[in-house]
Design a protein around this motif. Structure first.
Motif, PDB file in Angstrom:
ATOM      1  N   PHE A 155      -4.724  26.421 -30.744  1.00 20.50           N
ATOM      2  CA  PHE A 155      -5.518  27.630 -30.957  1.00 20.50           C
ATOM      3  C   PHE A 155      -5.632  28.042 -32.424  1.00 20.50           C
ATOM      4  N   VAL A 156      -5.084  27.237 -33.346  1.00 10.82           N
ATOM      5  CA  VAL A 156      -5.223  27.524 -34.782  1.00 10.82           C
ATOM      6  C   VAL A 156      -5.986  26.390 -35.462  1.00 10.82           C
ATOM      7  N   ARG A 211      -3.136  36.144 -31.315  1.00 10.54           N
ATOM      8  CA  ARG A 211      -2.977  34.929 -30.506  1.00 10.54           C
ATOM      9  C   ARG A 211      -1.582  34.318 -30.601  1.00 10.54           C
ATOM     10  N   ALA A 212      -0.650  35.044 -31.211  1.00 11.98           N
ATOM     11  CA  ALA A 212       0.693  34.494 -31.420  1.00 11.98           C
ATOM     12  C   ALA A 212       1.343  34.058 -30.111  1.00 11.98           C
ATOM     13  N   GLN A 213       1.263  34.891 -29.077  1.00 14.19           N
ATOM     14  CA  GLN A 213       1.904  34.557 -27.807  1.00 14.19           C
ATOM     15  C   GLN A 213       1.235  33.356 -27.154  1.00 14.19           C
ATOM     16  N   ARG A 214      -0.091  33.267 -27.245  1.00  8.32           N
ATOM     17  CA  ARG A 214      -0.806  32.117 -26.670  1.00  8.32           C
ATOM     18  C   ARG A 214      -0.396  30.831 -27.365  1.00  8.32           C
ATOM     19  N   ASN A 263       3.125  29.886 -26.232  1.00 14.91           N
ATOM     20  CA  ASN A 263       3.129  29.434 -24.833  1.00 14.91           C
ATOM     21  C   ASN A 263       2.656  27.994 -24.730  1.00 14.91           C
ATOM     22  N   ARG A 264       1.618  27.653 -25.495  1.00 13.33           N
ATOM     23  CA  ARG A 264       1.106  26.290 -25.454  1.00 13.33           C
ATOM     24  C   ARG A 264       2.090  25.310 -26.094  1.00 13.33           C
ATOM     25  N   VAL A 265       2.724  25.737 -27.187  1.00 14.60           N
ATOM     26  CA  VAL A 265       3.740  24.888 -27.822  1.00 14.60           C
ATOM     27  C   VAL A 265       4.850  24.567 -26.828  1.00 14.60           C
ATOM     28  N   ASP A 321      10.890  25.686 -27.587  1.00 14.11           N
ATOM     29  CA  ASP A 321      10.085  25.765 -28.803  1.00 14.11           C
ATOM     30  C   ASP A 321      10.017  24.408 -29.497  1.00 14.11           C
ATOM     31  N   TYR A 322      11.059  23.580 -29.322  1.00 15.36           N
ATOM     32  CA  TYR A 322      11.081  22.272 -29.984  1.00 15.36           C
ATOM     33  C   TYR A 322      11.995  21.324 -29.251  1.00 15.36           C
ATOM     34  N   ASP A 323      11.614  20.064 -29.217  1.00 17.85           N
ATOM     35  CA  ASP A 323      12.423  18.999 -28.635  1.00 17.85           C
ATOM     36  C   ASP A 323      12.500  17.887 -29.676  1.00 17.85           C
TER      37      ASP A 323
END
Length: 376
Positions: free
Chosen positions: A241-242, A288-291, A294-296, A304-306
């Protein structure tokens, strides 16, 4: 005590705070005591760049990561003034007792003895040549390179020794070294990768504030390609979304400029990069921060990270697979190559050891930091 001021973006900087590093012993909490003043335009007080000379002990780093296309890398600097908020190298400033936030992009360390250290490394009888990736952790062509010229002197050593090199940058300063890179490329010993995250200059100014503008990077791709230097485009990171909506347009523009191959990486948020990116989102894209997050998390198994080698570059799940399909179809349609392989295609067979090797790799306060010459 006054309440803490809300985090606000600083002009020309990526991070919006000096987040504490994970190795610091004493905790810190910011608050407004009335003595910190914004400038006349209401902007937060500026952070000025400081570049410190560093006499490194070694210069070549090795990795065994199966998802990285090189085994050996060289980084002339620590910290990077480009200020890319997504930079995976930000947490390395924690090892110095500095913040991965604003300190990372304002407290730069220049490895002034890098060329001499490289000569020593290449002169060892046990050294086996293979492509060296330059500017992996931090950009080798960041602004201070104009004065320090460490990257250029490193390339002069590699050119002299007929040693293969791969460079990755988002700065047009690489054009300065075409006189070295073009002959190396003609011998199949040089390749350049230009990172192109977005075509939108407004997004680029906040995402990677002191790197070259997108249009300037496209001109750099064209200039290098016209000089006969093979150019890859690195679409990294892909941020949902960015920058993600531009994926195909970025590839089209890079191909039109002369890029022959491409690869991509989805957003990675290791260690302190995670909270710093959250702050950046709230400062620049609160709507759009939450969107985005959520997609990440959908692409990271709910986290948040793997950091798993099989997942960290491209993610997993439906959205990660959709991005992969979009990327591969666009690359195929444009007649580009997928640059997922290693740099093995570069020729290391002509390597010759340096004729001149300094007696000591570097000096600090008059004392040699390398091995002394027996007859010095």
């Amino acid at each position: 005590m006054l309440p803490p001021r809300p985090l606000a973006a600083r002009k020309g900087r990526g991070a919006v705070s000096n987040l504490q590093g994970r190795y610091e012993v004493n905790g810190r909490e910011s608050f407004d005591d009335g003595w910190t003043h914004d400038d006349e335009d209401g902007e937060p007080a500026p952070f000025k760049t400081q570049v410190t000379d560093e006499f490194a002990k070694t210069i070549l780093s090795r990795n065994a990561s199966p998802d990285i296309p090189f085994n050996v890398s060289l980084n002339p600097y620590r910290g990077c003034e480009h200020g890319c908020i997504y930079c995976f190298a930000r947490p390395t400033h924690s090892y110095l007792g500095l913040s991965p936030g604003l300190d990372f992009e304002t407290r730069i360390f220049a490895k002034v003895n890098a060329p001499d250290l490289l000569r020593h490394a290449l002169s060892r009888p046990s050294y086996v040549p293979e492509p060296i990736a330059i500017g992996v952790n931090t950009d080798a062509y960041q602004p201070c390179e104009r004065d320090y010229k460490i990257t250029r002197r490193v390339l002069e050593v590699l050119s002299e020794c007929a040693h293969p090199a791969a460079l990755i940058t988002k700065n047009s300063l690489i054009e300065r070294d075409i006189d070295l890179l073009a002959p190396m490329a003609a011998r199949n010993q040089a390749i350049a990768a230009i990172t192109l995250t977005t075509l939108d200059p407004a997004i680029s100014r906040t995402l990677e504030p002191r790197a070259a503008a997108p249009a300037r990077r496209l001109r750099t791709i064209r200039t290098l390609a016209e000089a006969g230097i093979p150019v890859r485009v690195s679409v990294a990171p892909v941020i949902p979304f960015v920058t993600e909506p531009e994926l195909e347009r970025v590839l089209e523009a890079a191909r039109e400029a002369g890029a022959l191959s491409a690869h991509y990486v989805v957003l990675r948020l290791p260690w302190e990069v995670n909270p710093l990116f959250h702050e950046w989102l709230q400062a620049h894209f609160p709507d759009r921060a939450q969107r985005v997050m959520n997609r990440v998390r959908e692409m990271r198994g709910g986290k948040d990270y793997d950091s798993d080698f099989s997942q960290r570059m491209h993610g997993e799940g439906v959205w990660a697979d959709l991005i992969r399909q979009r990327f591969e179809k666009a690359v195929k349609r444009l007649g580009m190559n997928l640059s997922s392989g290693r740099f093995a295609e570069l020729d290391a067979s002509r390597f010759r050891r340096p004729l001149v090797v300094p007696a000591a790799a570097g000096k600090q306060n008059g004392n040699a930091t390398g091995q002394l010459d027996l007859f010095a």
